[in-house]
Design a protein around this motif. Structure first.
Motif, PDB file in Angstrom:
ATOM      1  N   ASN A  21     -33.663 -33.706  34.120  1.00 19.91           N
ATOM      2  CA  ASN A  21     -34.484 -34.390  34.026  1.00 19.91           C
ATOM      3  C   ASN A  21     -35.976 -34.062  34.302  1.00 19.91           C
ATOM      4  O   ASN A  21     -36.978 -34.128  32.907  1.00 19.91           O
ATOM      5  N   VAL A  22     -36.196 -34.550  35.648  1.00 23.38           N
ATOM      6  CA  VAL A  22     -37.337 -34.289  36.084  1.00 23.38           C
ATOM      7  C   VAL A  22     -37.720 -32.906  37.395  1.00 23.38           C
ATOM      8  O   VAL A  22     -36.496 -32.818  37.341  1.00 23.38           O
ATOM      9  N   ASP A  79     -35.147 -31.312  40.303  1.00 18.82           N
ATOM     10  CA  ASP A  79     -33.806 -31.783  39.760  1.00 18.82           C
ATOM     11  C   ASP A  79     -32.830 -30.764  39.885  1.00 18.82           C
ATOM     12  O   ASP A  79     -32.084 -30.495  40.012  1.00 18.82           O
ATOM     13  N   ASN A 120     -32.610 -42.107  30.765  1.00 19.14           N
ATOM     14  CA  ASN A 120     -32.569 -43.249  31.649  1.00 19.14           C
ATOM     15  C   ASN A 120     -32.618 -44.285  31.198  1.00 19.14           C
ATOM     16  O   ASN A 120     -32.719 -44.631  29.850  1.00 19.14           O
ATOM     17  N   HIS A 163     -34.495 -42.973  41.677  1.00 17.36           N
ATOM     18  CA  HIS A 163     -34.667 -41.890  41.492  1.00 17.36           C
ATOM     19  C   HIS A 163     -34.122 -41.320  39.566  1.00 17.36           C
ATOM     20  O   HIS A 163     -33.603 -42.199  39.830  1.00 17.36           O
ATOM     21  N   PRO A 164     -35.051 -41.603  39.055  1.00 16.88           N
ATOM     22  CA  PRO A 164     -36.085 -40.477  39.293  1.00 16.88           C
ATOM     23  C   PRO A 164     -37.263 -42.006  39.583  1.00 16.88           C
ATOM     24  O   PRO A 164     -38.347 -40.919  38.459  1.00 16.88           O
ATOM     25  N   ASP A 189     -30.503 -42.007  36.309  1.00 17.13           N
ATOM     26  CA  ASP A 189     -30.435 -40.841  34.745  1.00 17.13           C
ATOM     27  C   ASP A 189     -29.105 -40.316  34.184  1.00 17.13           C
ATOM     28  O   ASP A 189     -28.334 -41.113  35.551  1.00 17.13           O
ATOM     29  N   LYS A 215     -34.039 -40.412  49.395  1.00 16.68           N
ATOM     30  CA  LYS A 215     -33.805 -39.420  48.186  1.00 16.68           C
ATOM     31  C   LYS A 215     -33.136 -38.173  48.290  1.00 16.68           C
ATOM     32  O   LYS A 215     -34.173 -37.366  48.847  1.00 16.68           O
ATOM     33  N   ILE A 223     -33.533 -34.875  46.065  1.00 17.85           N
ATOM     34  CA  ILE A 223     -33.943 -34.021  45.117  1.00 17.85           C
ATOM     35  C   ILE A 223     -33.690 -32.463  45.932  1.00 17.85           C
ATOM     36  O   ILE A 223     -34.022 -32.184  46.820  1.00 17.85           O
TER      37      ILE A 223
END
Length: 455
Positions: free
Chosen positions: A155-156, A159, A201, A209-210, A216, A287, A289
């Motif tokens: 997605n971003v 990720d 999203n 997040h994101p 998402d 978070k 990641i």
């Protein structure tokens, strides 16, 4: 020699990376994979990720779930398979170098190469530059480098931290009377059968997040989607496990390819698949990641994930996409901690789904009982598959779950993947058989329908 896949791209102004899969029609596997990476400043480059040492059924421990053979792919024999190793680094042995070490073949250009004869299967990888162990390598410092022209599905940025490729099956060199390790069902389907997959999203109050209050998911839409006016499609939710996210099933498992082929071969009706993320849902949580210390972040409690999905994810999917809205055409499945979430849905969102795929489940008691089923008969009227690998470290937990189902009188289909560890070749296999034997096959209250499987 025929080139099956060639991917070449710019990493930086003077840097290049490529992966080439070649059909050689010679031993040991009939295929070779060439890695090429150019970095003039690198002192050492390893190929890290999901290219595991190989073993066979006769040199693998069923108690430690670890490959005792640990063969290099150059020593591959039909029936060999890889088992993900649970320890950080394997003991030094002369038979192989692990992770795979690239060779500096052109010092002037800084060109590093490596060739391995890999058999059929899914492989994830990243280049480790001047770093000996992937969890200690960082994208930010340039020690972990993703192939620039084989980018992961995500997605971003951040990720995902690995690319993947799929090697075909060559029966002349890989066929074995002991074990079928043909994963061609995860290769590209013919173009008319290829669905689309994308990330979405959606608003999720409290998610981190994101973006704040935004979460998402990834979604697979079958090739037929949108071609039949007003048609509502069956809907499968498919969860990742601990340390993962919603892009894993596509990036690391080739979910869309498996679904395309299940539909093409008539095993299931065209189906929409949503792969959500269960991290980053709760306000105040740390978070998650990929590529940072997120591997130590606790998995959120399954009941809180269920509540969030019921309140925000499920309504968004049903209001945005042409999907069905009743339990008979909805399913939930997941791997490892996603299997725990699937069991949570089975017990506490029972009316929402008629089909459940519990893959390599990390579940623990208390489980459903005969008294529970007597009070809530619907628990015994679902299509359930419980599956795990023969060399899976959740073997005992999965077996305990089945024992509980037996005691409660709950019917199910069981698959023990004979070459499987706690890894993506196992979960590809489990999704494939879930589609063939359980998904949308009807529920009798004792067992799911039986498919006619081509031999």
């Amino acid at each position: 020699m025929a080139v099956s896949l060639v991917l070449i791209g710019l990493l930086a102004l003077e840097a290049v990376a490529s992966v080439t899969i070649r059909k050689t029609d010679r031993g040991p596997t009939g295929y070779e994979v060439d890695f090429r990476y150019v970095n003039p400043t690198a002192k050492r480059v390893l190929i890290g990720g999901g290219i595991q040492p190989f073993t066979d059924q006769f040199h693998t421990s069923g108690t430690s779930f670890r490959a005792n053979g640990r063969y290099h792919p150059r020593d591959y024999q039909p029936g060999d398979f890889y088992v993900s190793n649970p320890s950080p680094q394997l003991p030094a042995e002369p038979a192989y170098i692990w992770p795979y070490e690239m060779n500096l073949t052109d010092a002037g250009k800084g060109e590093w190469t490596y060739t391995a004869p890999l058999p059929s299967g899914i492989y994830s990888f990243a280049y480790l530059v001047n770093c000996n162990y992937a969890p200690n390598c960082s994208i930010d410092t340039g020690q972990l480098v993703i192939d620039p022209d084989l980018p992961p599905f995500m997605n971003v940025p951040g990720d995902q931290v690995a690319s993947s490729f799929q090697v075909p099956f060559n029966p002349a060199f890989q066929a074995s009377p002991e074990l079928n390790t043909n994963f061609d069902y995860a290769l590209d389907a013919p173009k008319p059968w290829r669905g689309t997959v994308k990330t979405v999203n959606y608003t999720s109050p409290g998610s981190i997040h994101p973006a704040p209050d935004v979460h998402d998911f990834s979604i697979y839409l079958p090739a037929e989607y949108g071609a039949v006016a007003g048609k509502k499609y069956p809907l499968l939710y498919l969860s990742h496990g601990a340390g993962g996210n919603g892009a894993d099933w596509e990036n690391l498992g080739r979910m869309s390819h498996i679904m395309d082929n299940l539909i093409r071969l008539g095993h299931i009706a065209p189906t929409v698949v949503v792969t959500p993320s269960f991290y980053n849902l709760l306000p105040g949580s740390e978070k998650f990641i990929y590529g940072n210390k997120s591997q130590s972040i606790p998995v959120p409690p399954a009941y809180l994930v269920r509540e969030n999905f019921v309140d925000y994810l499920f309504p968004h999917v049903e209001s945005t996409f042409e999907v069905c809205s009743n339990a008979s055409c909805r399913a939930f499945a997941g791997l490892s901690m996603g299997g725990v979430l699937t069991y949570e849905m089975y017990v506490n969102a029972t009316a929402m789904f008629d089909y459940y795929g519990i893959f390599s489940p990390a579940t623990n008691a208390p489980y459903v009982t005969r008294e529970d089923v007597a009070r809530r008969p619907e628990l015994g009227k679902k299509g359930i598959m419980v599956a795990w690998g023969l060399y899976d470290f959740v073997f005992n937990q999965a077996r305990d779950l089945l024992t509980a189902f037996d005691g409660a009188g709950v019917g199910y289909v069981n698959r023990v993947t004979p070459f499987g560890s706690h890894y993506w070749n196992t979960w590809q296999d489990e999704l494939w058989w879930f589609g063939q034997l359980v998904l949308w096959k009807g529920v009798t209250g004792r067992e799911t329908g039986r498919a006619k499987v081509p031999r």
